[in-house]
Design a protein around this motif. Structure first.
Motif, PDB file in Angstrom:
ATOM      1  N   ASP A  78       7.405  -6.688  -2.035  1.00  0.00           N
ATOM      2  CA  ASP A  78       6.336  -6.238  -1.139  1.00  0.00           C
ATOM      3  C   ASP A  78       6.874  -5.563   0.107  1.00  0.00           C
ATOM      4  O   ASP A  78       6.128  -5.290   1.047  1.00  0.00           O
ATOM      5  CB  ASP A  78       5.424  -7.409  -0.763  1.00  0.00           C
ATOM      6  N   GLU A  79       8.180  -5.239   0.119  1.00  0.00           N
ATOM      7  CA  GLU A  79       8.757  -4.511   1.242  1.00  0.00           C
ATOM      8  C   GLU A  79       8.324  -3.054   1.265  1.00  0.00           C
ATOM      9  O   GLU A  79       8.130  -2.476   2.327  1.00  0.00           O
ATOM     10  CB  GLU A  79      10.293  -4.539   1.163  1.00  0.00           C
ATOM     11  N   PRO A 355       7.984   1.966   3.465  1.00  0.00           N
ATOM     12  CA  PRO A 355       7.708   0.572   3.828  1.00  0.00           C
ATOM     13  C   PRO A 355       6.222   0.255   3.731  1.00  0.00           C
ATOM     14  O   PRO A 355       5.360   1.099   4.006  1.00  0.00           O
ATOM     15  CB  PRO A 355       8.193   0.472   5.276  1.00  0.00           C
ATOM     16  N   SER A 356       5.924  -0.964   3.366  1.00  0.00           N
ATOM     17  CA  SER A 356       4.536  -1.416   3.263  1.00  0.00           C
ATOM     18  C   SER A 356       3.992  -1.785   4.641  1.00  0.00           C
ATOM     19  O   SER A 356       4.752  -2.082   5.574  1.00  0.00           O
ATOM     20  CB  SER A 356       4.453  -2.628   2.341  1.00  0.00           C
ATOM     21  N   GLN A 357       2.677  -1.778   4.745  1.00  0.00           N
ATOM     22  CA  GLN A 357       2.051  -2.267   5.971  1.00  0.00           C
ATOM     23  C   GLN A 357       2.359  -3.741   6.165  1.00  0.00           C
ATOM     24  O   GLN A 357       2.487  -4.221   7.299  1.00  0.00           O
ATOM     25  CB  GLN A 357       0.543  -2.043   5.919  1.00  0.00           C
ATOM     26  N   GLN A 358       2.522  -4.480   5.054  1.00  0.00           N
ATOM     27  CA  GLN A 358       2.867  -5.894   5.165  1.00  0.00           C
ATOM     28  C   GLN A 358       4.192  -6.081   5.908  1.00  0.00           C
ATOM     29  O   GLN A 358       4.324  -6.974   6.744  1.00  0.00           O
ATOM     30  CB  GLN A 358       2.969  -6.556   3.788  1.00  0.00           C
ATOM     31  N   LEU A 359       5.177  -5.223   5.586  1.00  0.00           N
ATOM     32  CA  LEU A 359       6.462  -5.336   6.272  1.00  0.00           C
ATOM     33  C   LEU A 359       6.335  -4.900   7.724  1.00  0.00           C
ATOM     34  O   LEU A 359       6.877  -5.550   8.624  1.00  0.00           O
ATOM     35  CB  LEU A 359       7.524  -4.499   5.561  1.00  0.00           C
ATOM     36  N   GLN A 560      -0.161  -6.494  -4.317  1.00  0.00           N
ATOM     37  CA  GLN A 560      -0.578  -5.173  -3.845  1.00  0.00           C
ATOM     38  C   GLN A 560       0.353  -4.691  -2.742  1.00  0.00           C
ATOM     39  O   GLN A 560       1.074  -5.463  -2.126  1.00  0.00           O
ATOM     40  CB  GLN A 560      -2.030  -5.192  -3.322  1.00  0.00           C
ATOM     41  N   ILE A 561       0.313  -3.375  -2.524  1.00  0.00           N
ATOM     42  CA  ILE A 561       1.000  -2.751  -1.398  1.00  0.00           C
ATOM     43  C   ILE A 561      -0.056  -2.081  -0.526  1.00  0.00           C
ATOM     44  O   ILE A 561      -0.915  -1.345  -1.011  1.00  0.00           O
ATOM     45  CB  ILE A 561       2.031  -1.710  -1.878  1.00  0.00           C
ATOM     46  N   ARG A 562       0.014  -2.364   0.751  1.00  0.00           N
ATOM     47  CA  ARG A 562      -0.898  -1.763   1.709  1.00  0.00           C
ATOM     48  C   ARG A 562      -0.147  -0.752   2.557  1.00  0.00           C
ATOM     49  O   ARG A 562       1.052  -0.874   2.799  1.00  0.00           O
ATOM     50  CB  ARG A 562      -1.539  -2.838   2.581  1.00  0.00           C
ATOM     51  N   GLY A 563      -0.863   0.258   3.011  1.00  0.00           N
ATOM     52  CA  GLY A 563      -0.293   1.281   3.867  1.00  0.00           C
ATOM     53  C   GLY A 563      -1.394   1.927   4.677  1.00  0.00           C
ATOM     54  O   GLY A 563      -2.509   1.407   4.760  1.00  0.00           O
ATOM     55  N   LEU A 564      -1.106   3.087   5.263  1.00  0.00           N
ATOM     56  CA  LEU A 564      -2.087   3.813   6.043  1.00  0.00           C
ATOM     57  C   LEU A 564      -2.804   4.833   5.155  1.00  0.00           C
ATOM     58  O   LEU A 564      -2.353   5.147   4.048  1.00  0.00           O
ATOM     59  CB  LEU A 564      -1.409   4.503   7.228  1.00  0.00           C
ATOM     60  N   ASN A 565      -3.886   5.375   5.651  1.00  0.00           N
ATOM     61  CA  ASN A 565      -4.688   6.316   4.876  1.00  0.00           C
ATOM     62  C   ASN A 565      -4.108   7.718   5.041  1.00  0.00           C
ATOM     63  O   ASN A 565      -4.491   8.483   5.935  1.00  0.00           O
ATOM     64  CB  ASN A 565      -6.143   6.275   5.333  1.00  0.00           C
ATOM     65  N   ILE A 566      -3.179   8.082   4.172  1.00  0.00           N
ATOM     66  CA  ILE A 566      -2.444   9.339   4.311  1.00  0.00           C
ATOM     67  C   ILE A 566      -3.299  10.559   4.003  1.00  0.00           C
ATOM     68  O   ILE A 566      -2.854  11.700   4.219  1.00  0.00           O
ATOM     69  CB  ILE A 566      -1.198   9.341   3.408  1.00  0.00           C
ATOM     70  N   SER A 567      -4.504  10.371   3.511  1.00  0.00           N
ATOM     71  CA  SER A 567      -5.404  11.492   3.221  1.00  0.00           C
ATOM     72  C   SER A 567      -6.280  11.853   4.411  1.00  0.00           C
ATOM     73  O   SER A 567      -7.184  12.697   4.282  1.00  0.00           O
ATOM     74  CB  SER A 567      -6.287  11.164   2.009  1.00  0.00           C
ATOM     75  N   GLU A 580      -1.464   0.404  -3.608  1.00  0.00           N
ATOM     76  CA  GLU A 580      -1.166   0.112  -5.010  1.00  0.00           C
ATOM     77  C   GLU A 580      -1.514  -1.333  -5.317  1.00  0.00           C
ATOM     78  O   GLU A 580      -1.064  -2.250  -4.628  1.00  0.00           O
ATOM     79  CB  GLU A 580       0.327   0.359  -5.290  1.00  0.00           C
ATOM     80  N   ASN A 581      -2.317  -1.528  -6.337  1.00  0.00           N
ATOM     81  CA  ASN A 581      -2.516  -2.864  -6.884  1.00  0.00           C
ATOM     82  C   ASN A 581      -1.430  -3.134  -7.913  1.00  0.00           C
ATOM     83  O   ASN A 581      -1.121  -2.272  -8.738  1.00  0.00           O
ATOM     84  CB  ASN A 581      -3.904  -2.982  -7.516  1.00  0.00           C
ATOM     85  N   ARG A 582      -0.856  -4.323  -7.863  1.00  0.00           N
ATOM     86  CA  ARG A 582       0.271  -4.649  -8.723  1.00  0.00           C
ATOM     87  C   ARG A 582      -0.060  -5.825  -9.632  1.00  0.00           C
ATOM     88  O   ARG A 582      -0.926  -6.646  -9.327  1.00  0.00           O
ATOM     89  CB  ARG A 582       1.512  -4.966  -7.883  1.00  0.00           C
TER      90      ARG A 582
END
Length: 610
Positions: A78-79, A355-359, A560-567, A580-582
């Motif tokens: 999850d990094e 990097p994920s938002q979690q990290l 899952q991996i969380r991040g910012l809304n790049i769109s 991404e759901n894992r």
């Protein structure tokens, strides 16, 4: 037919002279025989280099399970995530099984390394000019290969669980089938063998490098450090009384993973780590720190901590590095560098390692608190802030409050929107928003960050094509963290827990725990505090993947991996989303044994769930 069978099982049990093939092919066959290889030091050095060649190379991180014997450890945790498709994407989807080539790859590579080491050990005494000058090179090289063999077994065990121990002699190319048809050894047998081999080599090798030529070679301290890593893996819940593996038995009913929890396994870890930390022969190791900052960067405690945590990864063979390996870093640094629009090649990469938002959220604030515990932290809005970059002083930049007043290690690890790029000759300020200079809309292919961040740790402080001498494999901070984790499980009142935990936090530029002036209250859940510290201190050092599995928390952390809304552009860009759901199932705690190997050697039973 028998010979073909032996060779293919042999990746598990490879023919004895395979390990010599890579360098034997460099000269005509009529000029160098197998026996002659071991007669002269020059070719013995090549043979030893071949044994080392199976050591995993983090430089190949973006091509996991394809080259460099490196697995999908970074982006299958999850990094982070990789924009560039690779095997980690397959692992994260759950769409893999025992027939995958990548599953077979590491099984083959590490057993090839084991066989190469055994072959080398059996023949190095033939050298006629190795000990000229009074230095016992034969004995040293023998024990380096012996340690490498144990380390390759360690790597197999933490990927596949208990494996087949081949014995100390190389497998002959004409070995009968019954000699190579071996069942798996138990986990305890594997651990005891690996530990005993590493203890023997630690006693036989120089404690630390004795000359410049020794750097990158196994020494006594390296063997001891890997022994500690093996003992830690054995003590954690995955292998210590894990009833999920109650049915994992050999065909004769032999239990492969002990079903009874043993506190003594944690005691072994604590004892070994304490012995390392108090060994006078290892007294030269110390957490890397600087007493002053580079010209142009104010000499504050915060800035010194930033330079210390950054350069601990970059300054070759500094006081903290126990073992490191070299190699071409171009591909790795291309993964770290953002795909800056219109930038020269020195400052333009692939934005691959994201990097994920979690990290991002796991790093502490400058006050040394988790973000959810610090009332001064907010994720909304922006502020003018001065990052601790040498090439970006005298100006504040408007950045998201998520990145304001975070601990120095955050700035060591993460490239975010509004951060000056690392190359001091560059004027680029990275912008990952949709229309930004590294944003999705300005990139015609898929070379943009998935999460709105790129990793910064390990990147040289210059253009991405600039190399560096080493990639850290084990450093002293890891020994500290392992020691206090073991103490927490055996004697949670031991004062060494706070001593060594606070050493890491002090070097990182954040308050320690305790009752003194400026200290933070001692956490009620010290086990969690130690895990949090490990997560940020060892980020992007191939630790998190195995940590979550050995602690049996991956079912929670790796979904899952969380991040910012790049769109979107700001402010919508800063809204965290699921990237991404894992898929993670219980069977994924261990990799499957390659199906092809099981078909050739039916006595090798499959891991639970596969």
């Amino acid at each position: 037919m028998k010979k073909i069978l032996i060779f293919t099982v042999g990746t598990l049990l490879i023919v004895s002279n395979y390990s010599c093939k890579k360098y034997l092919d460099q000269v005509p066959d009529d000029r160098l025989t197998f026996e002659q290889v071991y007669e002269r030091k020059a070719t013995v050095d090549q043979a030893l280099a071949n044994v080392y060649s199976f050591f995993p190379s983090q430089n190949g991180d973006r091509f996991p399970s394809q080259q460099g014997n490196i697995g999908p450890w970074t982006a299958a945790s999850d990094e982070a995530d990789y924009t560039l498709p690779n095997f980690s994407e397959v692992v994260n989807s759950g769409a893999w099984d025992a027939t995958r080539n990548e599953v077979n790859y590491h099984w083959q590579q590490f057993y090839r390394g084991i066989q190469a080491a055994s072959t080398f050990m059996a023949n190095v005494s033939r050298c006629t000019d190795c000990n000229i000058g009074g230095v016992d090179i034969v004995n040293r090289y023998y024990n380096e290969a012996r340690a490498l063999r144990a380390i390759y077994y360690y790597n197999l065990v933490r990927i596949y669980g208990p494996v087949v121990l081949l014995g100390n002699d190389p497998i002959a190319s004409d070995a009968p089938l019954q000699a190579i048809s071996k069942p798996r050894n138990s986990m305890d047998e594997c651990v005891d063998y690996i530990v005993s081999e590493l203890e023997a080599t630690a006693a036989a090798l120089p404690a630390t490098p004795q000359s410049n030529e020794d750097y990158g070679h196994i020494t006594g301290s390296v063997a001891d450090a890997f022994k500690i890593k093996m003992l830690l893996t054995a003590a954690r819940p995955l292998f210590n009384g894990n009833t999920d593996y109650a049915t994992l038995k050999n065909q004769d009913g032999k239990q492969l993973i002990n079903q009874t929890y043993s506190a003594a396994k944690w005691t072994r870890v604590a004892t070994a780590a304490k012995a390392f930390l108090t060994n006078p022969n290892y007294a030269s190791y110390a957490l890397y720190s600087v007493s002053s900052t580079p010209t142009g960067l104010p000499n504050t405690a915060f800035n010194r901590a930033f330079i210390s945590t950054r350069d601990a990864m970059l300054v070759s063979w500094n006081s903290e590095i126990i073992f490191a390996r070299g190699g071409d870093v171009t591909s790795y640094q291309y993964s770290l560098a953002p795909n800056h629009l219109g930038a020269p090649d020195t400052d333009k990469g692939g934005s691959f390692l994201c990097p994920s938002q979690q990290l991002v959220d796991a790093f502490f604030t400058a006050n040394g608190l988790s973000i959810q515990d610090d009332p001064t932290y907010t994720a909304s809005g922006t502020s003018a802030y001065q990052a601790p970059d040498v090439n970006d002083q005298g100006v504040t930049r408007q950045i998201s409050n998520m990145y304001v007043n975070r601990e120095p290690r955050f700035y060591t690890n993460i490239t975010y929107t509004g951060r000056k790029w690392i190359n001091p000759q560059s004027t680029i300020v990275t912008d990952f928003t949709f229309n930004g200079n590294a944003g999705k809309s300005n990139i015609s292919n898929n070379d943009y960050t998935k999460t709105g961040y790129t990793s910064r740790k390990h990147h040289t402080v210059s253009g991405r094509n600039t190399g560096r001498a080493m990639f850290s494999v084990i450093r002293l901070a890891e020994i500290y963290l392992t020691y206090i984790e073991a103490l927490q499980e055996t004697n949670p009142s031991d004062p060494d827990i706070l001593i060594y935990l606070n050493r890491i936090r002090t070097r990182a530029g954040i308050p320690g725990y305790g009752s003194g002036a400026g200290a933070l209250p001692i956490p009620a859940d010290m086990r969690l505090a130690i895990r949090k510290e490990r997560r940020v201190e060892l980020a992007f050092e191939l630790d998190r993947y195995f940590y979550t599995r050995e602690w049996k928390i991956a079912e929670t952390t790796d979904t899952q991996i969380r991040g910012l809304n790049i769109s979107q552009n700001a402010p919508g860009f800063y809204t965290p989303v699921v990237v991404e759901n894992r898929v993670f199932q219980k069977k994924h705690y261990l990799w499957p044994i390659p199906e092809g190997e099981r078909q050739k050697v039916p006595s090798i039973v499959q891991n639970t769930g596969w």
